[in-house]
Structure formats: C-alpha cells, structure tokens
Design an enzyme around this catalytic site. Sequence first.
Site, PDB file in Angstrom:
ATOM      1  N   ASP A  28       1.029  -0.831   0.440  1.00 26.45           N
ATOM      2  CA  ASP A  28       0.277  -0.293  -0.043  1.00 26.45           C
ATOM      3  C   ASP A  28       1.127   1.042  -0.088  1.00 26.45           C
ATOM      4  O   ASP A  28       2.088   1.237   0.154  1.00 26.45           O
ATOM      5  CB  ASP A  28      -1.010  -0.167   0.873  1.00 26.45           C
ATOM      6  N   ASP A 296      -0.688  -4.398   6.396  1.00 26.36           N
ATOM      7  CA  ASP A 296      -1.093  -4.139   8.453  1.00 26.36           C
ATOM      8  C   ASP A 296      -2.379  -4.075   8.456  1.00 26.36           C
ATOM      9  O   ASP A 296      -2.354  -3.843  10.113  1.00 26.36           O
ATOM     10  CB  ASP A 296      -0.369  -3.117   8.870  1.00 26.36           C
ATOM     11  N   ASP A 300      -5.890  -7.741   5.108  1.00 26.77           N
ATOM     12  CA  ASP A 300      -4.853  -7.630   4.117  1.00 26.77           C
ATOM     13  C   ASP A 300      -4.131  -9.540   4.387  1.00 26.77           C
ATOM     14  O   ASP A 300      -3.758  -9.749   3.993  1.00 26.77           O
ATOM     15  CB  ASP A 300      -3.480  -7.019   4.625  1.00 26.77           C
ATOM     16  N   ASN A 364      38.045 -35.730   1.281  1.00 30.55           N
ATOM     17  CA  ASN A 364      38.791 -36.081   2.422  1.00 30.55           C
ATOM     18  C   ASN A 364      38.554 -37.952   2.613  1.00 30.55           C
ATOM     19  O   ASN A 364      39.309 -38.168   3.205  1.00 30.55           O
ATOM     20  CB  ASN A 364      38.334 -35.575   3.780  1.00 30.55           C
ATOM     21  N   ASN A 389      38.513 -31.465  12.279  1.00 31.20           N
ATOM     22  CA  ASN A 389      37.325 -31.848  12.476  1.00 31.20           C
ATOM     23  C   ASN A 389      36.652 -30.026  13.064  1.00 31.20           C
ATOM     24  O   ASN A 389      36.204 -29.605  12.309  1.00 31.20           O
ATOM     25  CB  ASN A 389      35.914 -32.571  11.984  1.00 31.20           C
ATOM     26  N   ASP A 393      35.613 -27.040  11.331  1.00 30.41           N
ATOM     27  CA  ASP A 393      34.349 -25.963  12.180  1.00 30.41           C
ATOM     28  C   ASP A 393      34.290 -24.248  12.814  1.00 30.41           C
ATOM     29  O   ASP A 393      33.954 -23.818  12.251  1.00 30.41           O
ATOM     30  CB  ASP A 393      33.851 -26.770  12.825  1.00 30.41           C
TER      31      ASP A 393
END
Length: 545
Positions: A28, A296, A300, A364, A389, A393
């Site tokens: 709107d 809003d 709607d 791997n 690992n 990470d």
Amino acid sequence: HCLSKKSVVVKELISIEDLGNMDVLCTDKTGTLTEGKINLVDSLNMRGHTDEYILKMALLCNTASHHHRLVGNPMDVAIWQQALDRKIGLPGGYKKIAEREFSFDHRGQFTVVEHDSERLYLFKGAADSVLDRCLTYRDATGQLVPLTNHRKKIREQLQELNRQGLRLIVVAQKDIEAQEKYGFEDAQGLELLGYLTFLDVPKHSAKHAIDTLNSLAVQVKIVTGDNELVTRKICETIGFEITGVLTGPAIARMSQYELEREVTDVNIFARVSPEQKQQIIRALKKAGKTVGYMGDGINDAAALHLADVSISVNTAVDVAKDVASIVLLRKGLDVIADGVREGRRIFANTIKYILMGTSSNFGNMFSVAGASFFLPFLPMTPSQILLNNSLYDTSQLGIPSDEVDPEVLERPNRWDIRYIYRYMLYFGPISSVFDYASFGLLWFVFGARNEAFQTGWFLESIATQVLVVFVIRTGRVFWQSRPGRLLMMMCGAVLAIAFLLPWTPIAVYLHLVALPPMFFLALLSLVAAYLLIVEFVKRRFLSRI
C-alpha cells in the site's frame, strides 16, 4: 541478529531465503510512499464552504474507538482527531440504533441514529459509491433539488481535489422508517450532504528506497484501495515512475488470463478489494515471480497468507502480524531494502559454508579411502580426525559475518541443489589429488612413517581446508575480494594453533611430532599450488554455468 539490527524480525528461518529471492514487492502507499499519518483537512458542504454539520454527521457515522486512545480505520481516526482538536463532540440528542463498519464490497459504511423520535440513515464512503446512491442535494437557498443535472459537475470538482492529492470521503443521509434490521440495501435515494478532504503527506525519501529496491532487482507495485488520481499525484510528487495503472473495476471485468498478461507491466493497482489483492498476487506468482506483500490491516490477512514473502509491521493488527513471516519494527521501503540486502548476504554466506563443507568432506573421503589401500598404518588417527574437524569448523565461524561481493546482492539468489552437487564433484577430487601429492612427499621425500606421516597430513589437510575458503567465498579472483575481518581472524588463529600443536606438551597425547623445516617450505609450495589450481578451476566452472 543481523536482520534485527536492520529493524527486521524474522519469524521463520526459511523467510530469510524468501526475502532474498523476492523480485516483486506489493505494498500500500500509506506509510511507504506517504508518511502514514492521515489528517482531515476540511469538512465541506456542496457549496464548497466549511460546514461543522458535515463533521458532526461523520462523527456519528464512525466506528473508531476514542475512550482511551483513538483506534480504528485511519479515516475514522482522523475525523475524531480533528473533532477533538477543534473541541467538537458528538451532537446531542442522537442515539445510535444500528451501524456497520466500512465494507469493501459497498465501499462505504452506515449508521442509523434516532433524533426527536425520527430515524436518520447516515452513509459515508468513496465518492463514486456514495454519488451513485444519491438523488438530491441542497442548493444555496437550502432547498432540496434533484442531483441529476449537477452530477457531472460534482464529479469533476471531486476529481480535481483528487488530482491535488487529497483523499475524499462523501457523506449522505436520509430519513428512514423504524424497522427491525438495517443494511446496505437501504443506502438508496440519499441526500448528498458534503465531503471530507484528507491529506497523507508524501514521503520524499521513498524515491531513494524504491531506487535501491530496483537496483536489487525488486520491482515495487502499489496495491491500494484509494482513488487512482490520488495515487498518481503522490507517485508524481515523489518521482515514482508509473508504468501502468489498473483499477478494481477494470480487474473485475478481466479474466484471470488477461490479468496475468497485464500484471507484470502495471505498477499501480488502485481501488482494489481484498479479494482482488489475492488475484494480483496469484497472477504474479503464475508469471514466475517471487512475490512479497506488505500489509498491516485485517483486510490484508488473506493476501499476506498467499504471498511468498509476507511482511507486516509491529504496529499492525494482530491477525496481520500472526500471518506475516517477517515483521518490521519500522514501516518503510528503506527497511525492506535493507532487509532484502541483508537476507541475500545471509543466504550467500550460507551457500559458502555448504559449498565448503560438501567439497571438503567429499575430498577427504576419497583421500582416506585411497590411503588405506597402501599405507601399513592409519593416515590419521581418530583423535586427529576429530581435532581436524573441530579446528576446521571453528575457522568457519566467521563465515556468517563475511563480506559479500556487491554483484551477488544485485539479484535474487535461489537454492539450487544441482549447483551444489556439481560444485562438489568439481572441487572435491582436487583436494584429494593434493592429499595424494602430500602423501608422496611425506613417504618418498621425507621418509615419514607413522606419527610423522600423520602429523604431516594433519597439517596439510587443515591448511588446505581452511585457506581454500578465501577462494570459494567469492566469484572474483580471490585476491580481489576482501574477506570479513572475523573470518580472517578465525582462520589465522586456527592455523596458528594447528601448526604450534606439535611443539606443545599435549602433542604426545595427540600423536603429533615436530617436523623438519624443509617440510614446511614444501608444504607452503603445495598449498600455494592448490589454491591457484582451485582458482583456475573455479573460473572454468563459473564460466560454464
């Protein structure tokens, strides 16, 4: 967290991807193209003079609540605010018998009041809707005269006010007999009283926000229940380029196929009902668009539910906030533009991590499987694999805050599992090739066995896995794209820890040993060659997709 700092609260995580994918935003104009505060300018009779009686009748035909604070539809709230400012209250001696709030189907609302044992039917709403229901009005002498010969002139006067950017509510009345039930069908044969003019100030900053959304390949479409002349005026005032206009009555005469053919080129939909908002969204989705809708109000809710990206604001009615997947802490197109950019950045960084993880683990897997055929010992112990690992990470914790190349933000990014699959097949084997090269280097050149071999591959594996992120994170040549500070710090810290571990007291528990300096020179050459080859393959890969 990143989105909340941009005044965007995401209720569903999948909405981050949807927000980045959005290429059409329907909204709107109130609060986006305008400041969002509607003010009553004047109450005018049919002679164009300010008339307090019109305002009082509008107060009677009004569903806004004003006990603790003004709550209701914006027009009714603005009427009450003007009355309170002017210290005008409800007219005395009137008792409400019945009322109906604003109806989109009838484009108006009515109230029945009793005064001096007589009943009065009050109707107010959109100009066209009210004028069609009126038969008479009062001339300069106060006499009731037929509206027939003056209808065209009145419409022209009202249209001229619309062209000035003023919104209109027309008020009418008639005497009515006492009856058990009243409805919109009684709104016939009315006397035209006058009209109320409203102004919603254009938001000049909206043009910059619209330009920003366009630069992000998001097309803005205005979907409003307001008059097309008012909408045109506001769009022209802020510099919004109009590519086409469709009105609710025109849409009602169109088939769904015709609407689908027109909907992508038109960017203003005026005088539309809640059902037509759904039609527009459905047609845009049928055209292959990812549609965002910002609303809003209670009317709607259905459109929000249908849209791919449903956006509301924290000041919206509860039903709109419940349906919406994204809630803005501040209403405005600039907030959505920031949200789209941030959504695309988050999605791009998510893809970076997935590409890193799949290609690295795929490589791997081949390395460990191949090494087990010819080595008389494990190429890396279980504790070393777990440590590897964990360190890898940890180094990737900086990816969520990583910088993203501007060209990535310019267009929607979509999830493509085939792209990830092909990426894994391209880059996973390259990692394995260099793992085997490091195996040969350790076995034949340095004569490394058991713990020395395991330490060498541990260091080569962590170095290639951590550093290759700087190649994979960008579509540019990697040294031409600046990574985020946190990512650089995390990767540097992890590499430092990994390469210092063989010289620490805990090395004996991890089966790590110190290696000769020449190994590190060889490793440096190997890693440099790996990064350059990955960059070359990346250029070839990206040129083919």
